[in-house]
Every structure is written in structure tokens, then in C-alpha cells.
Enzyme design. Structure first.
Site, mmCIF file in Angstrom:
data_model
loop_
_atom_site.group_PDB
_atom_site.id
_atom_site.type_symbol
_atom_site.label_atom_id
_atom_site.label_comp_id
_atom_site.label_asym_id
_atom_site.label_seq_id
_atom_site.Cartn_x
_atom_site.Cartn_y
_atom_site.Cartn_z
ATOM 1 N N HIS A 89 0.791 -1.225 0.000
ATOM 2 C CA HIS A 89 0.000 0.000 0.000
ATOM 3 C C HIS A 89 0.833 1.290 0.000
ATOM 4 O O HIS A 89 0.260 2.374 -0.050
ATOM 5 C CB HIS A 89 -0.922 0.012 1.226
ATOM 6 N N HIS A 128 1.606 6.889 -0.876
ATOM 7 C CA HIS A 128 0.718 6.055 -0.056
ATOM 8 C C HIS A 128 -0.549 5.801 -0.865
ATOM 9 O O HIS A 128 -1.251 6.741 -1.221
ATOM 10 C CB HIS A 128 0.387 6.773 1.258
#
Length: 152
Positions: free
Chosen positions: A59, A74
């Protein structure tokens, strides 16, 4: 030397202050901008700068440039809770990558359907707010590998 950070994926630019997460919105991690990604199926995320991947999670990743600047990307908010589900990695920690190299594939629509925000902060780690300048204004649409911001 000024570093140009490219968009790691296509979407709409979002001011960091408008990211629905207090840590990113408060620029506690560092200055930058976010991208609300397109939701048209799987999306390839590319390296926004050249350098070495010093941290890689499904992620999120950090690339350290040769000049010593770290850029964090992110993918979505609270996506660490997914423990990698829905993300395909195309690189590994310690890989030396070129600008535009494919690093991760994911589907922002699936993240959103699961109740999480797919907004993607792009952060200049340990940068000062004065040193980071947006190349495009919030609300603008960017394509992957378009200039996103500069970092002096």
C-alpha cells in the site's frame, strides 16, 4: 538542485490539507499533494522519481533519490489494514528504479467499495513546506508521469 516529482498515477490533484486523514492533512509526514485516482479498473503506479526503493509495502513505498531526498507514495488511506490484498508488487526493496517504472498495480474502485478512501498522498519526506512547490493546482487532472511538484 531542484527535484521534479512526477505523478505516480492518473487522477485529480487534491490539496494535502483536504486529504481525509489528519496525519497527511496536517503535513505531519511532510509536505506534498495527493491524487484522487481514476476508477476505471486496475491502475499501474509508477515511480515518481529515480532512486532506490528503501521501503516497499503493498500500500505504500518510499524512494530515496541519489540526492538524498525521500518521496513517499501512499496508495489509499487505511489500506495497511488490507495486509496486501488487492495490490500486486512489481519491484522489491533495494531495487534501483527509473522514473516512470511500474511498481504496483491496484484497483482504487475496489478500495473505495471496501469503505476506504483511494486518495494517494505524495509526500516529500523531511522536506520543508517552503521547499515544495506544486506544478499543478488542486482540482487539475494529471496523467501518470506528469510533473506534480518540485522540491528545492
Amino acid at each position: 538542485m531542484t527535484l521534479t516529482v512526477l505523478a505516480p498515477l492518473s487522477g485529480t490533484v487534491v490539496a494535502m490539507a483536504d486529504v481525509p486523514d489528519p496525519v497527511f492533512a496536517g503535513s505531519l509526514v511532510g509536505p506534498g499533494v495527493a491524487i484522487d485516482p481514476e476508477r476505471s479498473g486496475p491502475v499501474d503506479v509508477v515511480a515518481p522519481v529515480a532512486g532506490t526503493i528503501v521501503k516497499l509495502h503493498p500500500h505504500a513505498f518510499v524512494i530515496l533519490t541519489d540526492e538524498g531526498k525521500g518521496v513517499l507514495v501512499h496508495l489509499g488511506l487505511d489500506t495497511v489494514q488490507l495486509e496486501g490484498a488487492g495490490f500486486t508488487l512489481h519491484a522489491a526493496e533495494k531495487d534501483v528504479v527509473e522514473v516512470g517504472q511500474k511498481l504496483v498495480t491496484w484497483d482504487p474502485a475496489e478500495i473505495e467499495a471496501g469503505g476506504r478512501s483511494p486518495v494517494c498522498p505524495v509526500v516529500g519526506l523531511e522536506g520543508s513546506a517552503e521547499a515544495v512547490r506544486l506544478s499543478v493546482e488542486p482540482g487539475a487532472t494529471v496523467r501518470a508521469a506528469d510533473a506534480l511538484l518540485t522540491w528545492a
